[in-house]
Each structure stands twice: as structure tokens, then as C-alpha cells.
Motif scaffolding. Structure first.
Motif, PDB file in Angstrom:
ATOM      1  N   PHE A 149     110.659  52.282 -20.657  1.00  0.00           N
ATOM      2  CA  PHE A 149     109.998  53.403 -19.977  1.00  0.00           C
ATOM      3  C   PHE A 149     110.743  53.649 -18.665  1.00  0.00           C
ATOM      4  N   ASP A 150     111.939  54.154 -18.804  1.00  0.00           N
ATOM      5  CA  ASP A 150     112.838  54.506 -17.709  1.00  0.00           C
ATOM      6  C   ASP A 150     114.152  54.862 -18.357  1.00  0.00           C
ATOM      7  N   TRP A 151     115.068  55.404 -17.550  1.00  0.00           N
ATOM      8  CA  TRP A 151     116.291  55.911 -18.159  1.00  0.00           C
ATOM      9  C   TRP A 151     117.492  55.636 -17.283  1.00  0.00           C
ATOM     10  N   ASP A 152     118.597  55.260 -17.939  1.00  0.00           N
ATOM     11  CA  ASP A 152     119.890  55.138 -17.271  1.00  0.00           C
ATOM     12  C   ASP A 152     120.967  55.395 -18.320  1.00  0.00           C
ATOM     13  N   PRO A 153     121.917  56.310 -18.060  1.00  0.00           N
ATOM     14  CA  PRO A 153     122.908  56.650 -19.085  1.00  0.00           C
ATOM     15  C   PRO A 153     123.828  55.491 -19.443  1.00  0.00           C
ATOM     16  N   PHE A 154     123.937  54.481 -18.567  1.00  0.00           N
ATOM     17  CA  PHE A 154     124.822  53.359 -18.858  1.00  0.00           C
ATOM     18  C   PHE A 154     124.296  52.497 -20.007  1.00  0.00           C
ATOM     19  N   ALA A 155     123.041  52.708 -20.405  1.00  0.00           N
ATOM     20  CA  ALA A 155     122.512  51.985 -21.562  1.00  0.00           C
ATOM     21  C   ALA A 155     123.306  52.310 -22.826  1.00  0.00           C
ATOM     22  N   ALA A 156     124.004  53.437 -22.828  1.00  0.00           N
ATOM     23  CA  ALA A 156     124.813  53.815 -23.994  1.00  0.00           C
ATOM     24  C   ALA A 156     125.926  52.814 -24.263  1.00  0.00           C
ATOM     25  N   PHE A 157     126.293  52.019 -23.261  1.00  0.00           N
ATOM     26  CA  PHE A 157     127.402  51.088 -23.409  1.00  0.00           C
ATOM     27  C   PHE A 157     126.945  49.674 -23.760  1.00  0.00           C
ATOM     28  N   LEU A 158     125.641  49.492 -23.971  1.00  0.00           N
ATOM     29  CA  LEU A 158     125.139  48.179 -24.366  1.00  0.00           C
ATOM     30  C   LEU A 158     125.484  47.898 -25.829  1.00  0.00           C
ATOM     31  N   PRO A 159     125.598  46.618 -26.197  1.00  0.00           N
ATOM     32  CA  PRO A 159     125.967  46.280 -27.584  1.00  0.00           C
ATOM     33  C   PRO A 159     124.802  46.360 -28.566  1.00  0.00           C
ATOM     34  N   PHE A 160     123.668  46.886 -28.127  1.00  0.00           N
ATOM     35  CA  PHE A 160     122.523  47.079 -29.022  1.00  0.00           C
ATOM     36  C   PHE A 160     121.860  48.400 -28.624  1.00  0.00           C
ATOM     37  N   PRO A 161     121.191  49.075 -29.565  1.00  0.00           N
ATOM     38  CA  PRO A 161     120.582  50.374 -29.250  1.00  0.00           C
ATOM     39  C   PRO A 161     119.295  50.219 -28.434  1.00  0.00           C
ATOM     40  N   VAL A 162     119.091  51.128 -27.510  1.00  0.00           N
ATOM     41  CA  VAL A 162     117.887  51.147 -26.686  1.00  0.00           C
ATOM     42  C   VAL A 162     117.343  52.577 -26.674  1.00  0.00           C
ATOM     43  N   THR A 163     116.051  52.723 -26.923  1.00  0.00           N
ATOM     44  CA  THR A 163     115.393  54.019 -26.811  1.00  0.00           C
ATOM     45  C   THR A 163     114.767  54.110 -25.424  1.00  0.00           C
ATOM     46  N   MET A 164     115.110  55.162 -24.666  1.00  0.00           N
ATOM     47  CA  MET A 164     114.667  55.253 -23.283  1.00  0.00           C
ATOM     48  C   MET A 164     113.868  56.527 -23.043  1.00  0.00           C
ATOM     49  N   LEU A 165     112.857  56.405 -22.174  1.00  0.00           N
ATOM     50  CA  LEU A 165     112.095  57.561 -21.717  1.00  0.00           C
ATOM     51  C   LEU A 165     112.539  57.921 -20.310  1.00  0.00           C
ATOM     52  N   ARG A 166     112.778  59.184 -20.096  1.00  0.00           N
ATOM     53  CA  ARG A 166     113.145  59.673 -18.771  1.00  0.00           C
ATOM     54  C   ARG A 166     111.962  60.410 -18.169  1.00  0.00           C
ATOM     55  N   GLN A 167     111.493  59.940 -17.007  1.00  0.00           N
ATOM     56  CA  GLN A 167     110.428  60.636 -16.306  1.00  0.00           C
ATOM     57  C   GLN A 167     111.004  61.926 -15.695  1.00  0.00           C
ATOM     58  N   ASN A 168     110.247  63.004 -15.820  1.00  0.00           N
ATOM     59  CA  ASN A 168     110.747  64.325 -15.452  1.00  0.00           C
ATOM     60  C   ASN A 168     110.587  64.550 -13.948  1.00  0.00           C
ATOM     61  N   VAL A 169     111.543  64.024 -13.183  1.00  0.00           N
ATOM     62  CA  VAL A 169     111.422  64.048 -11.728  1.00  0.00           C
ATOM     63  C   VAL A 169     111.443  65.472 -11.184  1.00  0.00           C
ATOM     64  N   GLU A 170     112.221  66.362 -11.803  1.00  0.00           N
ATOM     65  CA  GLU A 170     112.280  67.739 -11.317  1.00  0.00           C
ATOM     66  C   GLU A 170     110.917  68.425 -11.439  1.00  0.00           C
ATOM     67  N   ALA A 171     110.267  68.251 -12.588  1.00  0.00           N
ATOM     68  CA  ALA A 171     108.946  68.869 -12.780  1.00  0.00           C
ATOM     69  C   ALA A 171     107.912  68.246 -11.850  1.00  0.00           C
ATOM     70  N   MET A 172     108.025  66.949 -11.600  1.00  0.00           N
ATOM     71  CA  MET A 172     107.083  66.282 -10.694  1.00  0.00           C
ATOM     72  C   MET A 172     107.201  66.834  -9.279  1.00  0.00           C
ATOM     73  N   ILE A 173     108.424  66.981  -8.797  1.00  0.00           N
ATOM     74  CA  ILE A 173     108.613  67.493  -7.441  1.00  0.00           C
ATOM     75  C   ILE A 173     108.225  68.967  -7.359  1.00  0.00           C
TER      76      ILE A 173
END
Length: 350
Positions: free
Chosen positions: A292-316
């Protein structure tokens, strides 16, 4: 009446009497907050004229800074160490500048005494409004702002004494958990004796966001016809060190990775990765991890990760709406849905 005034300083009660208004109305006009409380311009002009006429000029001059716009917009937040808080800060700064304000952002490291000290300091610099981010119990800070006549909005964690903008933590957690369970089911594993082999890692017991995510996690598990043991929910805080220790102990107790692991923040995920580095690649075969968070560098991990990105623009954006429509007696709360963040690409903003 004139001789009486000559023997003492004029007060807001004299102004209220001469203008047929209340002392509180006079106070709001003199301290420059009358627009926020929907006092008409004609009433404000009448009060200011009466104040000048009865010799209140010295006091009004002393309040000159309060009557002038400072042009400052304040935000406090725990830290900048993850993309969520950094994204909120960036969006706030951009939004403040678009509206003609100079943004001031200060981190407080989740220390209540620091939070209060910083808010008091920002109010002394007469910020025109304040965004309070990630404070577990923001009501005392809301009360400080109210006493100063300064609008505020709570972001990420809600409070009862000001408008609040939060992620839809329960809905997002249910969405992420459901996806993990679907992936587990597709492999034919993940359940035994009616229980789901799915664990929840990270967060603080009693904290709004954590408890909402735990509730969403449990609802999704029940919706798939399973139960989840309380021993599968590890509220170990957000520290990478404690998350690493917790996942290592889990791995040792289970004799391997669980079928699914829901990680409740990017900082807890950082700790989990520190332990995962010690495992062989086969340890992650038919094992599914969500965060329950997001970072694009997770794409380089040796296993798949499903990530949720909180919509900071809509919140602000919503926080600015609340600020522009601010009423001291209105404390609504809105929940902004998070979005799935692709592991291999940067998700579109907004």
C-alpha cells in the motif's frame, strides 16, 4: 462619554456599541479574519471607521501585520523519506504558488512536541492557512489554528476539529488484498482448513490508516470465503528495522514465505526487502506481494510486487477546495481512492 474616553483607552466594546455589532465581530475585523467568518465588507468598513473615529488607531497600527496579507501558506508533515509525503509536499507547493502564496513546508518526525512547536512558530509568522499532514491526533493543532483565526486542513490522518482529506484506506486495502487472493487462487494454493495463507505487515495499532487497511484486508479475505488469523496481522510500525525483524521471524516460523504478503507502507517494504535479499529466487515462486504505497524502483526487484499509489494530486486539490470554502464550524472528511501503480512504468498522475 467623551470625558470617559479621555480617562481610559478605547476598547472593542466601545466599537461594538457604536456600530451595533458584537465584540467578537469587532475582534474579527480588527485581526483581519472577517472574510473567513463571512462578515460583510460593509460591516467591516463600518467597524474600521468607528475604530479610527474613537481613537483606536494605535491599537490598529499594532495589529498592522495581522490586517495585511502575509502571503505565506504552511504545511507540516512527518518526513520526506517516501514518495507519498514528498509527492504531497510537491503538489502543495505547486498549488500554493498557483494561488499566489509562498509555501513553507516543515517536517516534524512524528514527534507531538515538535508538531506543536512548529505550528506555533508558523502561526507566529502569520501563515494564511495550514495543511497538517500525517499527524495521528491533530485536534490540538486544529484548536491552535482556530484560536489564531487561521484555517487548516488535515491530510492523510483525519481529525474532528477541521476538514480532513484522506486516502480510501479501507477500499484500497480491500482492492489490493482481493487481487493478491485472486493470484494465489490461480496457482491452486494459499488456503488450508478454510484459512488464507496471507499476512499483513506494518502499521501502528490504533492508528486510523492502519486500522482502516486492516479492516479492508479482513473484508476482502472474508469475501473470498476464507478467514485470517489474528496472528497473521503484524502491526510492527513503519520502521524498516522492525519490519525486517518481523518478516524474518515470520519466515522462520512458517518455514518459508507465505502465499501472500500485504505490506502496509513503503518504509515497511524497505525492511522486508532487506531480509528478502538473503533468500534464493525460488523462495518467491508462486508467492505474491502487495504494498500500500508506490515506488517505480520496485520494477527492478527480482520478484513481482503489486503496488497502490495514493493519489496525492487529488488529495491536495481537495484540500485547497476545503481551504477556499473554509467555515470554522464545518469539519467534513473526504476519502480519495488510491490507484494501482504499474511495477514497470510510472503511473499517470491524477
Amino acid at each position: 462619554m467623551a470625558s470617559d474616553r479621555g480617562q481610559r483607552k478605547s476598547t472593542i466594546y466601545d466599537i461594538a456599541t457604536s456600530t451595533g455589532t458584537s465584540p467578537s465581530t469587532v475582534s474579527m475585523v480588527l485581526n483581519g479574519t472577517w472574510r473567513r467568518y463571512r462578515i460583510s465588507e460593509s460591516t467591516a468598513e463600518r467597524v474600521l471607521g468607528a475604530a479610527r473615529a474613537i481613537g483606536y488607531a494605535v491599537n490598529m497600527k499594532a495589529r498592522g501585520l495581522r490586517l495585511a496579507r502575509s502571503g505565506l501558506a504552511g504545511m507540516i508533515m512527518p518526513h520526506y523519506r517516501n514518495r507519498f509525503f514528498a509527492g504531497l509536499s510537491e503538489s502543495f507547493e505547486a498549488g500554493a504558488r498557483e494561488r499566489g502564496f509562498c509555501p513553507m513546508v516543515v517536517s516534524t518526525q512524528r514527534r507531538p512536541e515538535t508538531e506543536r512547536e512548529v505550528v506555533e512558530r508558523l502561526l507566529s509568522h502569520q501563515v494564511e492557512f495550514l495543511f497538517i499532514v500525517g499527524v495521528a491526533r491533530p485536534e490540538p493543532l486544529n484548536d491552535l489554528c482556530r484560536a489564531a483565526g487561521t484555517p487548516c486542513v488535515n491530510i492523510d490522518l483525519p481529525g474532528a476539529n477541521a476538514p480532513s482529506v484522506v486516502s480510501d484506506n479501507r477500499g484500497g486495502a480491500a482492492m489490493l488484498t482481493g487481487l493478491l487472493l485472486d493470484k494465489i487462487a490461480a496457482t491452486g494454493g494459499g488456503a488450508g482448513s478454510g484459512g488464507a495463507d496471507l499476512h499483513f505487515l506494518g502499521g501502528v495499532a490504533g492508528e486510523y490508516a492502519t486500522e482502516e487497511r486492516v479492516a479492508g484486508f479482513q473484508e476482502a479475505v472474508a469475501g473470498h470465503g476464507f478467514t485470517v488469523s489474528k496472528t497473521h496481522i503484524h502491526r510492527c510500525g513503519y520502521s524498516p528495522a522492525t519490519a525486517r525483524q518481523t518478516v524474518e521471524e515470520m519466515h522462520h516460523r512458517l518455514g518459508g514465505m507465505p502465499a501472500g504478503l500485504f505490506v502496509n507502507s513503503i518504509t515497511a517494504f524497505e525492511g522486508a526487502i532487506q531480509f528478502f535479499k538473503s533468500l534464493e529466487p525460488d523462495a518467491f515462486r508462486d508467492r505474491f506481494i502487495g504494498c500500500f504505497d508506490w515506488d517505480p524502483f520496485a520494477a527492478f526487484l527480482p520478484f513481482p510486487v503489486t503496488m497502490l499509489r495514493q493519489n496525492v494530486e487529488a488529495m491536495i486539490d481537495q484540500a485547497f477546495v476545503y481551504m477556499e470554502e473554509y467555515r470554522v464550524d464545518a469539519c467534513p472528511m473526504v476519502k480519495i481512492p488510491p490507484q494501482f501503480g504499474p511495477s514497470g512504468t510510472v503511473p499517470r498522475h491524477g
